[in-house]
Design an enzyme around this catalytic site. Structure first.
Site, PDB file in Angstrom:
ATOM      1  NE  ARG A 254      66.169  51.139  10.037  1.00 46.63           N
ATOM      2  CZ  ARG A 254      66.337  50.776  11.337  1.00 46.63           C
ATOM      3  NH1 ARG A 254      66.548  52.084  12.168  1.00 46.63           N
ATOM      4  NH2 ARG A 254      67.100  50.086  11.734  1.00 46.63           N
ATOM      5  CG  HIS A 302      70.975  56.171  12.699  1.00 43.31           C
ATOM      6  ND1 HIS A 302      70.296  55.590  12.039  1.00 43.31           N
ATOM      7  CD2 HIS A 302      70.017  55.924  13.907  1.00 43.31           C
ATOM      8  CE1 HIS A 302      69.708  53.938  12.048  1.00 43.31           C
ATOM      9  NE2 HIS A 302      69.231  54.151  13.093  1.00 43.31           N
TER      10      HIS A 302
END
Ligand code: GLV
Length: 339
Positions: A254, A302
Protein backbone atom coordinates in the site's frame (compact mmCIF):
# COMPACT_ATOMS: atom_id res chain seq x y z
CA UNK A 1 -5.11 -12.85 -18.50
CA UNK A 2 -6.96 -15.17 -16.21
CA UNK A 3 -9.00 -17.85 -17.94
CA UNK A 4 -12.71 -17.11 -18.14
CA UNK A 5 -15.01 -19.89 -17.00
CA UNK A 6 -13.89 -23.51 -16.87
CA UNK A 7 -14.29 -26.85 -15.24
CA UNK A 8 -12.11 -26.22 -12.26
CA UNK A 9 -13.64 -22.99 -11.04
CA UNK A 10 -14.19 -23.10 -7.31
CA UNK A 11 -12.70 -26.53 -6.74
CA UNK A 12 -9.59 -25.05 -5.19
CA UNK A 13 -11.69 -23.39 -2.54
CA UNK A 14 -12.69 -25.57 0.34
CA UNK A 15 -13.34 -28.48 -2.04
CA UNK A 16 -16.79 -27.18 -2.97
CA UNK A 17 -17.60 -28.27 -6.48
CA UNK A 18 -21.03 -26.71 -6.87
CA UNK A 19 -19.46 -23.44 -7.96
CA UNK A 20 -18.18 -24.73 -11.23
CA UNK A 21 -19.55 -23.07 -14.35
CA UNK A 22 -20.20 -26.52 -15.75
CA UNK A 23 -22.58 -27.51 -12.98
CA UNK A 24 -26.16 -26.53 -12.44
CA UNK A 25 -25.93 -23.57 -10.09
CA UNK A 26 -27.80 -23.54 -6.80
CA UNK A 27 -30.24 -20.65 -6.55
CA UNK A 28 -30.61 -18.59 -3.42
CA UNK A 29 -33.31 -15.99 -3.69
CA UNK A 30 -33.03 -15.28 0.03
CA UNK A 31 -29.49 -13.96 -0.42
CA UNK A 32 -28.84 -10.33 -1.23
CA UNK A 33 -25.51 -8.63 -1.93
CA UNK A 34 -24.66 -5.04 -2.68
CA UNK A 35 -21.50 -4.19 -4.60
CA UNK A 36 -19.86 -0.92 -3.65
CA UNK A 37 -16.81 0.27 -5.56
CA UNK A 38 -15.87 3.36 -7.54
CA UNK A 39 -14.23 1.82 -10.59
CA UNK A 40 -16.03 0.51 -13.68
CA UNK A 41 -16.13 -3.11 -12.54
CA UNK A 42 -19.50 -3.33 -10.79
CA UNK A 43 -21.21 -4.97 -13.77
CA UNK A 44 -18.33 -7.45 -14.16
CA UNK A 45 -18.70 -8.55 -10.53
CA UNK A 46 -22.50 -8.72 -10.81
CA UNK A 47 -22.22 -10.91 -13.89
CA UNK A 48 -19.69 -13.18 -12.23
CA UNK A 49 -21.91 -13.63 -9.16
CA UNK A 50 -25.00 -14.25 -11.28
CA UNK A 51 -23.18 -16.80 -13.40
CA UNK A 52 -22.38 -18.84 -10.29
CA UNK A 53 -25.78 -18.34 -8.68
CA UNK A 54 -28.53 -16.70 -10.80
CA UNK A 55 -30.90 -16.70 -7.83
CA UNK A 56 -28.89 -14.35 -5.65
CA UNK A 57 -30.03 -10.76 -5.57
CA UNK A 58 -27.06 -8.61 -6.41
CA UNK A 59 -27.15 -4.85 -6.73
CA UNK A 60 -24.92 -1.97 -7.55
CA UNK A 61 -25.06 0.51 -4.68
CA UNK A 62 -25.96 3.10 -7.32
CA UNK A 63 -29.18 1.45 -8.52
CA UNK A 64 -32.55 1.50 -6.71
CA UNK A 65 -32.79 -1.54 -4.38
CA UNK A 66 -34.18 -2.64 -1.07
CA UNK A 67 -31.38 -1.80 1.37
CA UNK A 68 -33.15 -3.58 4.22
CA UNK A 69 -32.75 -7.02 2.69
CA UNK A 70 -29.05 -6.69 1.84
CA UNK A 71 -26.93 -8.91 4.09
CA UNK A 72 -23.49 -8.70 2.48
CA UNK A 73 -21.60 -5.68 1.17
CA UNK A 74 -18.92 -6.64 -1.33
CA UNK A 75 -16.63 -3.65 -1.33
CA UNK A 76 -13.49 -2.28 -2.89
CA UNK A 77 -12.40 1.24 -1.97
CA UNK A 78 -16.02 2.19 -1.42
CA UNK A 79 -16.90 5.88 -1.01
CA UNK A 80 -16.93 6.71 2.69
CA UNK A 81 -20.39 6.56 4.21
CA UNK A 82 -21.90 4.16 1.68
CA UNK A 83 -22.08 1.22 4.11
CA UNK A 84 -24.13 2.88 6.80
CA UNK A 85 -27.46 2.95 4.85
CA UNK A 86 -27.67 -0.87 5.10
CA UNK A 87 -29.35 -1.64 8.44
CA UNK A 88 -29.22 -5.44 8.20
CA UNK A 89 -25.69 -6.10 6.96
CA UNK A 90 -24.27 -9.29 8.45
CA UNK A 91 -20.72 -8.73 7.28
CA UNK A 92 -18.52 -6.77 4.89
CA UNK A 93 -16.52 -8.66 2.27
CA UNK A 94 -13.50 -6.99 0.73
CA UNK A 95 -13.15 -8.10 -2.87
CA UNK A 96 -9.38 -7.91 -2.54
CA UNK A 97 -6.69 -9.01 -0.13
CA UNK A 98 -6.54 -5.61 1.56
CA UNK A 99 -9.07 -4.24 4.02
CA UNK A 100 -7.36 -1.02 5.08
CA UNK A 101 -9.90 1.13 3.25
CA UNK A 102 -12.71 -0.42 5.34
CA UNK A 103 -11.01 0.53 8.59
CA UNK A 104 -10.27 3.99 7.21
CA UNK A 105 -14.00 4.70 6.78
CA UNK A 106 -15.05 5.95 10.20
CA UNK A 107 -18.72 5.48 9.24
CA UNK A 108 -18.27 1.70 8.76
CA UNK A 109 -20.86 0.07 11.03
CA UNK A 110 -19.05 -1.12 14.15
CA UNK A 111 -18.86 -4.75 15.19
CA UNK A 112 -19.59 -6.08 11.71
CA UNK A 113 -17.29 -8.94 10.74
CA UNK A 114 -14.99 -8.22 7.80
CA UNK A 115 -13.64 -10.83 5.41
CA UNK A 116 -10.88 -10.53 2.86
CA UNK A 117 -9.83 -12.52 -0.17
CA UNK A 118 -7.25 -15.25 0.23
CA UNK A 119 -6.83 -16.59 -3.25
CA UNK A 120 -4.17 -18.69 -4.89
CA UNK A 121 -4.43 -16.71 -8.12
CA UNK A 122 -4.09 -13.36 -6.32
CA UNK A 123 -1.00 -14.70 -4.52
CA UNK A 124 0.64 -16.15 -7.61
CA UNK A 125 -0.09 -12.95 -9.57
CA UNK A 126 1.66 -10.94 -6.88
CA UNK A 127 4.59 -13.30 -6.88
CA UNK A 128 4.93 -13.04 -10.67
CA UNK A 129 4.85 -9.26 -10.45
CA UNK A 130 7.54 -9.03 -7.76
CA UNK A 131 9.74 -11.55 -9.54
CA UNK A 132 9.39 -9.53 -12.78
CA UNK A 133 10.44 -6.39 -10.87
CA UNK A 134 13.41 -8.21 -9.33
CA UNK A 135 14.64 -9.50 -12.69
CA UNK A 136 14.17 -6.08 -14.32
CA UNK A 137 16.41 -4.68 -11.60
CA UNK A 138 18.93 -7.50 -11.74
CA UNK A 139 19.35 -7.31 -15.50
CA UNK A 140 19.02 -3.50 -15.66
CA UNK A 141 16.09 -3.79 -18.07
CA UNK A 142 14.56 -0.45 -17.04
CA UNK A 143 17.91 1.32 -17.36
CA UNK A 144 18.56 -0.21 -20.79
CA UNK A 145 15.13 0.98 -21.91
CA UNK A 146 16.00 4.55 -20.90
CA UNK A 147 19.46 4.18 -22.52
CA UNK A 148 17.76 3.08 -25.72
CA UNK A 149 15.79 6.31 -25.93
CA UNK A 150 19.05 8.24 -25.56
CA UNK A 151 20.91 5.97 -28.04
CA UNK A 152 23.36 4.98 -25.30
CA UNK A 153 25.28 1.67 -25.61
CA UNK A 154 26.61 1.02 -22.12
CA UNK A 155 26.80 -2.46 -20.58
CA UNK A 156 26.25 -2.31 -16.79
CA UNK A 157 27.82 -4.58 -14.15
CA UNK A 158 26.55 -8.14 -14.56
CA UNK A 159 24.14 -9.39 -11.85
CA UNK A 160 23.14 -12.94 -11.06
CA UNK A 161 20.50 -14.48 -8.83
CA UNK A 162 23.24 -15.77 -6.55
CA UNK A 163 24.45 -12.20 -5.90
CA UNK A 164 21.35 -11.14 -4.00
CA UNK A 165 19.42 -11.80 -0.82
CA UNK A 166 15.77 -10.88 -1.10
CA UNK A 167 14.01 -9.83 2.10
CA UNK A 168 10.23 -10.00 2.22
CA UNK A 169 8.37 -7.91 4.77
CA UNK A 170 5.17 -9.83 5.48
CA UNK A 171 4.95 -13.59 5.35
CA UNK A 172 1.18 -13.92 5.02
CA UNK A 173 -0.75 -15.44 2.11
CA UNK A 174 1.14 -13.34 -0.46
CA UNK A 175 4.62 -13.27 1.07
CA UNK A 176 4.70 -17.02 1.58
CA UNK A 177 3.98 -17.79 -2.07
CA UNK A 178 6.59 -15.25 -3.18
CA UNK A 179 9.19 -16.74 -0.82
CA UNK A 180 8.59 -20.24 -2.19
CA UNK A 181 8.82 -19.02 -5.78
CA UNK A 182 12.03 -17.10 -5.10
CA UNK A 183 13.60 -20.19 -3.60
CA UNK A 184 12.68 -22.15 -6.71
CA UNK A 185 14.61 -19.55 -8.73
CA UNK A 186 17.58 -19.95 -6.41
CA UNK A 187 17.41 -16.62 -4.58
CA UNK A 188 18.67 -16.42 -1.03
CA UNK A 189 15.37 -15.56 0.56
CA UNK A 190 14.52 -14.22 3.97
CA UNK A 191 11.35 -12.90 5.52
CA UNK A 192 10.22 -10.77 8.39
CA UNK A 193 6.82 -10.94 10.06
CA UNK A 194 5.13 -9.78 13.20
CA UNK A 195 5.05 -13.26 14.64
CA UNK A 196 7.39 -16.23 14.27
CA UNK A 197 6.95 -18.10 10.97
CA UNK A 198 8.58 -21.22 9.67
CA UNK A 199 9.09 -21.68 5.97
CA UNK A 200 11.36 -24.29 4.52
CA UNK A 201 14.44 -22.73 2.95
CA UNK A 202 13.56 -19.23 4.15
CA UNK A 203 15.49 -17.49 6.89
CA UNK A 204 12.77 -15.95 9.04
CA UNK A 205 12.90 -13.02 11.42
CA UNK A 206 10.14 -11.62 13.57
CA UNK A 207 9.24 -8.74 15.80
CA UNK A 208 11.02 -5.47 16.47
CA UNK A 209 14.18 -7.09 17.89
CA UNK A 210 15.02 -8.96 14.72
CA UNK A 211 14.04 -6.22 12.30
CA UNK A 212 17.45 -4.55 12.08
CA UNK A 213 19.34 -7.75 11.28
CA UNK A 214 16.76 -8.60 8.66
CA UNK A 215 17.08 -5.17 7.05
CA UNK A 216 20.86 -5.03 7.12
CA UNK A 217 21.04 -8.26 5.12
CA UNK A 218 18.29 -7.58 2.55
CA UNK A 219 19.73 -6.27 -0.71
CA UNK A 220 16.32 -6.33 -2.32
CA UNK A 221 13.52 -5.42 0.06
CA UNK A 222 9.93 -6.31 -0.83
CA UNK A 223 7.03 -4.89 1.18
CA UNK A 224 3.93 -7.09 1.23
CA UNK A 225 2.69 -6.07 4.67
CA UNK A 226 -0.93 -5.27 5.42
CA UNK A 227 -1.47 -1.57 6.06
CA UNK A 228 -2.22 -1.06 9.75
CA UNK A 229 -1.56 1.63 12.33
CA UNK A 230 1.78 -0.09 13.10
CA UNK A 231 2.92 -0.45 9.49
CA UNK A 232 1.89 2.98 8.20
CA UNK A 233 5.04 4.83 7.13
CA UNK A 234 7.28 1.83 7.90
CA UNK A 235 9.26 2.40 4.68
CA UNK A 236 10.93 5.54 5.99
CA UNK A 237 14.38 7.12 6.38
CA UNK A 238 15.23 5.01 9.45
CA UNK A 239 14.49 1.80 7.56
CA UNK A 240 16.32 2.89 4.39
CA UNK A 241 19.34 3.81 6.47
CA UNK A 242 19.47 0.25 7.84
CA UNK A 243 19.43 -1.39 4.43
CA UNK A 244 22.79 -2.22 2.84
CA UNK A 245 24.17 0.47 0.54
CA UNK A 246 22.72 0.08 -2.95
CA UNK A 247 19.62 -1.83 -1.80
CA UNK A 248 16.58 -1.92 -4.06
CA UNK A 249 13.04 -1.44 -2.71
CA UNK A 250 9.81 -2.92 -4.04
CA UNK A 251 6.49 -1.80 -2.58
CA UNK A 252 3.48 -3.71 -3.85
CA UNK A 253 1.48 -3.46 -0.62
CA UNK A 254 0.00 0.00 0.00
CA UNK A 255 1.12 3.55 -0.65
CA UNK A 256 0.61 4.30 3.04
CA UNK A 257 3.62 2.13 3.95
CA UNK A 258 5.99 4.54 2.24
CA UNK A 259 7.23 7.97 3.22
CA UNK A 260 7.65 9.26 -0.32
CA UNK A 261 10.11 12.06 0.33
CA UNK A 262 12.37 9.78 2.42
CA UNK A 263 12.62 7.41 -0.53
CA UNK A 264 13.50 10.24 -2.89
CA UNK A 265 16.16 11.50 -0.47
CA UNK A 266 17.76 8.06 -0.11
CA UNK A 267 17.69 7.45 -3.85
CA UNK A 268 19.27 10.83 -4.51
CA UNK A 269 22.01 10.14 -1.95
CA UNK A 270 22.74 6.82 -3.71
CA UNK A 271 22.13 4.73 -0.59
CA UNK A 272 19.06 3.20 -2.24
CA UNK A 273 19.72 2.27 -5.87
CA UNK A 274 16.12 2.42 -6.99
CA UNK A 275 12.59 1.22 -6.40
CA UNK A 276 9.60 -0.40 -8.02
CA UNK A 277 6.32 0.99 -6.74
CA UNK A 278 2.86 -0.31 -7.57
CA UNK A 279 0.88 1.53 -4.90
CA UNK A 280 0.66 5.16 -3.89
CA UNK A 281 -0.84 7.44 -1.26
CA UNK A 282 -3.11 8.89 -3.90
CA UNK A 283 -4.18 6.81 -6.90
CA UNK A 284 -3.98 7.71 -9.70
CA UNK A 285 -0.68 9.32 -8.70
CA UNK A 286 -1.04 13.09 -9.25
CA UNK A 287 0.99 14.25 -12.25
CA UNK A 288 2.78 16.80 -10.04
CA UNK A 289 4.28 14.04 -7.83
CA UNK A 290 8.11 13.94 -7.85
CA UNK A 291 8.11 10.14 -8.45
CA UNK A 292 7.25 10.80 -12.10
CA UNK A 293 10.55 12.59 -12.55
CA UNK A 294 12.80 9.90 -11.06
CA UNK A 295 14.53 7.61 -13.54
CA UNK A 296 15.33 5.25 -10.66
CA UNK A 297 11.72 4.74 -9.66
CA UNK A 298 9.76 2.29 -11.77
CA UNK A 299 6.03 2.60 -11.38
CA UNK A 300 2.98 0.54 -12.28
CA UNK A 301 -0.64 1.64 -11.75
CA UNK A 302 -1.71 -0.64 -8.82
CA UNK A 303 -1.51 -3.58 -11.11
CA UNK A 304 0.62 -6.12 -9.23
CA UNK A 305 -2.30 -8.41 -8.44
CA UNK A 306 -5.94 -7.86 -9.20
CA UNK A 307 -8.78 -10.05 -7.96
CA UNK A 308 -9.99 -12.25 -10.77
CA UNK A 309 -13.77 -12.50 -10.50
CA UNK A 310 -13.94 -16.11 -11.70
CA UNK A 311 -11.41 -17.10 -9.10
CA UNK A 312 -12.73 -15.05 -6.21
CA UNK A 313 -16.54 -15.07 -6.56
CA UNK A 314 -16.87 -18.77 -5.58
CA UNK A 315 -15.22 -18.13 -2.22
CA UNK A 316 -17.32 -15.01 -1.63
CA UNK A 317 -20.51 -16.99 -2.22
CA UNK A 318 -19.24 -19.98 -0.24
CA UNK A 319 -18.72 -17.69 2.71
CA UNK A 320 -22.20 -16.23 2.36
CA UNK A 321 -23.65 -19.73 2.36
CA UNK A 322 -21.61 -20.57 5.43
CA UNK A 323 -23.10 -17.58 7.18
CA UNK A 324 -26.62 -18.67 6.17
CA UNK A 325 -25.94 -22.10 7.68
CA UNK A 326 -24.59 -20.57 10.86
CA UNK A 327 -21.04 -21.73 10.13
CA UNK A 328 -18.06 -19.50 10.93
CA UNK A 329 -16.91 -17.21 8.11
CA UNK A 330 -13.60 -17.96 6.43
CA UNK A 331 -10.82 -15.40 5.92
CA UNK A 332 -12.10 -13.23 8.73
CA UNK A 333 -10.10 -10.12 9.48
CA UNK A 334 -9.00 -9.46 13.03
CA UNK A 335 -10.30 -6.08 14.16
CA UNK A 336 -7.40 -5.81 16.58
CA UNK A 337 -4.65 -6.69 14.13
CA UNK A 338 -6.34 -4.87 11.22
CA UNK A 339 -5.68 -7.71 8.75
C1 GLV B 1 -5.03 -5.31 -4.00
O1 GLV B 1 -4.42 -4.32 -3.77
C2 GLV B 1 -5.67 -6.12 -2.98
O2 GLV B 1 -5.62 -5.75 -1.79
O3 GLV B 1 -6.28 -7.14 -3.33
Amino acid sequence: MAPQGGVLKGIRYFGLTFFTNNHQPTTNSNMSIVIIRQDDKIELWKKAIKSVDPGIKVFSYLEPHNKEEVEVALVWKHPKGTLSPYPNLKYIASSGAGVDFIFEDETTPEKLPITRVVDTMLASDMSEYVIAAIFSYLKHLNIYKTDQFHRIWKPRPYHRISDFTVGIMGLGALGTVLAKDLIRFGFKTQGWANSQKELQGVKTFHGKNEFDVFLSTSQILVCLLPLTVETTGILNATLFHRLPKGAYVINAARGGHLVDLDLIEYIESGHISGATLDVFHEEPLPTSHPFWESEKINMTPHYASVSDTDSVVPQILANYRRMKKGQPLLNLVSEIKGY
